[in-house]
Write a protein that holds these residues in place. Structure first.
Motif, PDB file in Angstrom:
ATOM      1  N   THR A 184       0.833  -1.208   0.000  1.00 28.85           N
ATOM      2  CA  THR A 184       0.000   0.000   0.000  1.00 28.85           C
ATOM      3  C   THR A 184       0.863   1.252   0.000  1.00 28.85           C
ATOM      4  O   THR A 184       0.610   2.203  -0.752  1.00 28.85           O
ATOM      5  N   HIS A 185       1.913   1.247   0.835  1.00 26.15           N
ATOM      6  CA  HIS A 185       2.813   2.403   0.885  1.00 26.15           C
ATOM      7  C   HIS A 185       3.575   2.576  -0.434  1.00 26.15           C
ATOM      8  O   HIS A 185       3.754   3.703  -0.909  1.00 26.15           O
ATOM      9  N   VAL A 186       4.033   1.473  -1.012  1.00 27.30           N
ATOM     10  CA  VAL A 186       4.761   1.557  -2.285  1.00 27.30           C
ATOM     11  C   VAL A 186       3.866   2.160  -3.366  1.00 27.30           C
ATOM     12  O   VAL A 186       4.298   3.030  -4.136  1.00 27.30           O
ATOM     13  N   SER A 187       2.624   1.708  -3.431  1.00 26.69           N
ATOM     14  CA  SER A 187       1.685   2.262  -4.419  1.00 26.69           C
ATOM     15  C   SER A 187       1.476   3.757  -4.197  1.00 26.69           C
ATOM     16  O   SER A 187       1.427   4.539  -5.151  1.00 26.69           O
ATOM     17  N   SER A 188       1.372   4.155  -2.924  1.00 23.30           N
ATOM     18  CA  SER A 188       1.191   5.570  -2.608  1.00 23.30           C
ATOM     19  C   SER A 188       2.404   6.388  -3.032  1.00 23.30           C
ATOM     20  O   SER A 188       2.260   7.481  -3.602  1.00 23.30           O
ATOM     21  N   VAL A 189       3.611   5.851  -2.784  1.00 25.07           N
ATOM     22  CA  VAL A 189       4.832   6.560  -3.178  1.00 25.07           C
ATOM     23  C   VAL A 189       4.900   6.705  -4.692  1.00 25.07           C
ATOM     24  O   VAL A 189       5.282   7.760  -5.218  1.00 25.07           O
ATOM     25  N   MET A 190       4.534   5.657  -5.408  1.00 19.44           N
ATOM     26  CA  MET A 190       4.541   5.723  -6.877  1.00 19.44           C
ATOM     27  C   MET A 190       3.591   6.800  -7.385  1.00 19.44           C
ATOM     28  O   MET A 190       3.928   7.569  -8.291  1.00 19.44           O
ATOM     29  N   ILE A 191       2.409   6.861  -6.786  1.00 21.70           N
ATOM     30  CA  ILE A 191       1.418   7.857  -7.216  1.00 21.70           C
ATOM     31  C   ILE A 191       1.923   9.275  -6.915  1.00 21.70           C
ATOM     32  O   ILE A 191       1.852  10.173  -7.771  1.00 21.70           O
ATOM     33  N   LYS A 192       2.454   9.482  -5.721  1.00 20.61           N
ATOM     34  CA  LYS A 192       2.892  10.830  -5.316  1.00 20.61           C
ATOM     35  C   LYS A 192       4.113  11.311  -6.096  1.00 20.61           C
ATOM     36  O   LYS A 192       4.270  12.516  -6.323  1.00 20.61           O
ATOM     37  N   THR A 193       4.985  10.373  -6.472  1.00 20.55           N
ATOM     38  CA  THR A 193       6.228  10.775  -7.149  1.00 20.55           C
ATOM     39  C   THR A 193       6.143  10.640  -8.666  1.00 20.55           C
ATOM     40  O   THR A 193       7.020  11.137  -9.377  1.00 20.55           O
ATOM     41  N   GLY A 194       5.127   9.935  -9.161  1.00 21.07           N
ATOM     42  CA  GLY A 194       5.016   9.715 -10.594  1.00 21.07           C
ATOM     43  C   GLY A 194       5.985   8.668 -11.123  1.00 21.07           C
ATOM     44  O   GLY A 194       6.192   8.575 -12.338  1.00 21.07           O
ATOM     45  N   CYS A 195       6.557   7.865 -10.223  1.00 23.13           N
ATOM     46  CA  CYS A 195       7.490   6.813 -10.636  1.00 23.13           C
ATOM     47  C   CYS A 195       6.698   5.544 -10.987  1.00 23.13           C
ATOM     48  O   CYS A 195       5.962   5.036 -10.138  1.00 23.13           O
ATOM     49  N   PRO A 196       6.870   4.983 -12.195  1.00 23.46           N
ATOM     50  CA  PRO A 196       6.052   3.838 -12.610  1.00 23.46           C
ATOM     51  C   PRO A 196       6.547   2.487 -12.113  1.00 23.46           C
ATOM     52  O   PRO A 196       5.820   1.503 -12.196  1.00 23.46           O
ATOM     53  N   ASN A 197       7.776   2.402 -11.601  1.00 20.01           N
ATOM     54  CA  ASN A 197       8.312   1.111 -11.183  1.00 20.01           C
ATOM     55  C   ASN A 197       9.411   1.310 -10.145  1.00 20.01           C
ATOM     56  O   ASN A 197       9.790   2.430  -9.812  1.00 20.01           O
ATOM     57  N   ARG A 198       9.936   0.183  -9.635  1.00 26.37           N
ATOM     58  CA  ARG A 198      10.904   0.236  -8.542  1.00 26.37           C
ATOM     59  C   ARG A 198      12.263   0.780  -8.983  1.00 26.37           C
ATOM     60  O   ARG A 198      13.017   1.323  -8.160  1.00 26.37           O
ATOM     61  N   ILE A 199      12.590   0.635 -10.263  1.00 25.32           N
ATOM     62  CA  ILE A 199      13.849   1.203 -10.744  1.00 25.32           C
ATOM     63  C   ILE A 199      13.820   2.713 -10.595  1.00 25.32           C
ATOM     64  O   ILE A 199      14.762   3.330 -10.077  1.00 25.32           O
ATOM     65  N   ARG A 200      12.722   3.319 -11.040  1.00 28.35           N
ATOM     66  CA  ARG A 200      12.599   4.776 -10.929  1.00 28.35           C
ATOM     67  C   ARG A 200      12.564   5.215  -9.462  1.00 28.35           C
ATOM     68  O   ARG A 200      13.130   6.265  -9.102  1.00 28.35           O
ATOM     69  N   LEU A 201      11.930   4.406  -8.611  1.00 28.72           N
ATOM     70  CA  LEU A 201      11.913   4.744  -7.193  1.00 28.72           C
ATOM     71  C   LEU A 201      13.318   4.676  -6.600  1.00 28.72           C
ATOM     72  O   LEU A 201      13.704   5.529  -5.796  1.00 28.72           O
ATOM     73  N   ALA A 202      14.093   3.663  -6.994  1.00 29.42           N
ATOM     74  CA  ALA A 202      15.460   3.532  -6.483  1.00 29.42           C
ATOM     75  C   ALA A 202      16.326   4.709  -6.926  1.00 29.42           C
ATOM     76  O   ALA A 202      17.143   5.224  -6.157  1.00 29.42           O
ATOM     77  N   ILE A 203      16.149   5.138  -8.177  1.00 28.36           N
ATOM     78  CA  ILE A 203      16.889   6.299  -8.672  1.00 28.36           C
ATOM     79  C   ILE A 203      16.492   7.546  -7.882  1.00 28.36           C
ATOM     80  O   ILE A 203      17.346   8.348  -7.486  1.00 28.36           O
ATOM     81  N   LEU A 204      15.190   7.691  -7.632  1.00 29.12           N
ATOM     82  CA  LEU A 204      14.711   8.840  -6.869  1.00 29.12           C
ATOM     83  C   LEU A 204      15.292   8.841  -5.454  1.00 29.12           C
ATOM     84  O   LEU A 204      15.709   9.880  -4.949  1.00 29.12           O
ATOM     85  N   ALA A 205      15.346   7.661  -4.842  1.00 30.50           N
ATOM     86  CA  ALA A 205      15.915   7.556  -3.493  1.00 30.50           C
ATOM     87  C   ALA A 205      17.374   7.980  -3.491  1.00 30.50           C
ATOM     88  O   ALA A 205      17.832   8.672  -2.572  1.00 30.50           O
ATOM     89  N   SER A 206      18.105   7.597  -4.508  1.00 30.35           N
ATOM     90  CA  SER A 206      19.513   7.977  -4.591  1.00 30.35           C
ATOM     91  C   SER A 206      19.670   9.470  -4.840  1.00 30.35           C
ATOM     92  O   SER A 206      20.553  10.120  -4.260  1.00 30.35           O
ATOM     93  N   GLN A 207      18.832  10.036  -5.683  1.00 27.45           N
ATOM     94  CA  GLN A 207      18.894  11.466  -5.958  1.00 27.45           C
ATOM     95  C   GLN A 207      18.658  12.303  -4.707  1.00 27.45           C
ATOM     96  O   GLN A 207      19.208  13.393  -4.554  1.00 27.45           O
ATOM     97  N   HIS A 208      17.859  11.771  -3.797  1.00 25.66           N
ATOM     98  CA  HIS A 208      17.553  12.491  -2.556  1.00 25.66           C
ATOM     99  C   HIS A 208      18.419  12.023  -1.397  1.00 25.66           C
ATOM    100  O   HIS A 208      18.126  12.339  -0.232  1.00 25.66           O
TER     101      HIS A 208
END
Length: 211
Positions: A184-208
């Motif tokens: 549920t949290h992962v889906s919420s993070v994807m919606i809020k950040t506009g990241c479509p998958n875990r690769i994009r989320l991992a890149i976002l985490a590194s950028q921040h």
């Protein structure tokens, strides 16, 4: 029910994988192949949702088989499962159309989670493979500071752990919460950040600098 095709030239490996998936009520093994040529044929015969693909096999290897399957049935989700965790295997199979890359020492629970995520349209990677993909993506990133993330404290924690390459079961164990809560949290993070998958989320985490 998620229909899975097992492709590996070692009978003992296929037998172990079948036993694992037979224990999951939502996964059905619809066939086994010992080489790439048989895999291509069986995809047409069984129409699986997910193909678990070994890479080094006699005759037609896993990369070539992945390319043929994706050409004929582009909706098929293919997860590479290999002993060789290096770029010489990672990038060719991703270019061929695989949606994930896992090593054979992946924990059973993580492998089940990866198959389910693949069937849902997500990507799944072993931590080392994910880290290399993120590093490559970040080589061209902007030097300007990224905007603040519109996330809750828990969502920041989830994003940071995704950046470390953890699967949903591993995140649930780390935070002492249920896997459903993590999803549920992962889906919420994807919606809020506009990241479509875990690769994009991992890149976002590194950028921040969350990792």
């Amino acid at each position: 029910m998620i229909r899975v095709l097992l492709v590996d030239d070692q009978h003992l490996v296929r037998m172990g994988l079948r036993m694992l998936f037979d224990s999951a009520p939502d996964i059905e093994v619809v066939g086994e192949a010992a080489n790439g040529s048989d895999a291509v044929r069986l995809v047409d015969d069984t129409v699986p949702d997910v193909v678990l693909m070994d890479l080094r096999m006699p005759g037609l290897d896993g990369v070539a088989a992945t390319r043929r399957i994706m050409s004929a049935r582009p909706s098929t989700r293919i997860l590479a499962l290999t002993t060789f965790d290096d770029d010489d295997h990672l990038y060719p199979v991703l270019s061929a159309g695989a949606c994930g890359f896992l090593v054979k020492d992946t924990a059973p629970a993580d492998l089940l989670d990866a198959v389910r995520r693949a069937a849902e349209g997500d990507h799944a990677f072993s931590p080392n493979a994910l880290a290399r993909l993120v590093d490559q993506a970040l080589t061209t990133r902007s030097t300007t500071s990224p905007p603040p993330l519109p996330l809750t404290r828990r969502e920041h924690q989830i994003l940071a752990l995704i950046g470390e390459g953890l699967s949903n079961p591993e995140i649930a164990d780390r935070l002492n919460v249920g896997v459903t809560t993590v999803k549920t949290h992962v889906s919420s993070v994807m919606i809020k950040t506009g990241c479509p998958n875990r690769i994009r989320l991992a890149i976002l985490a590194s950028q921040h600098n969350l990792t």
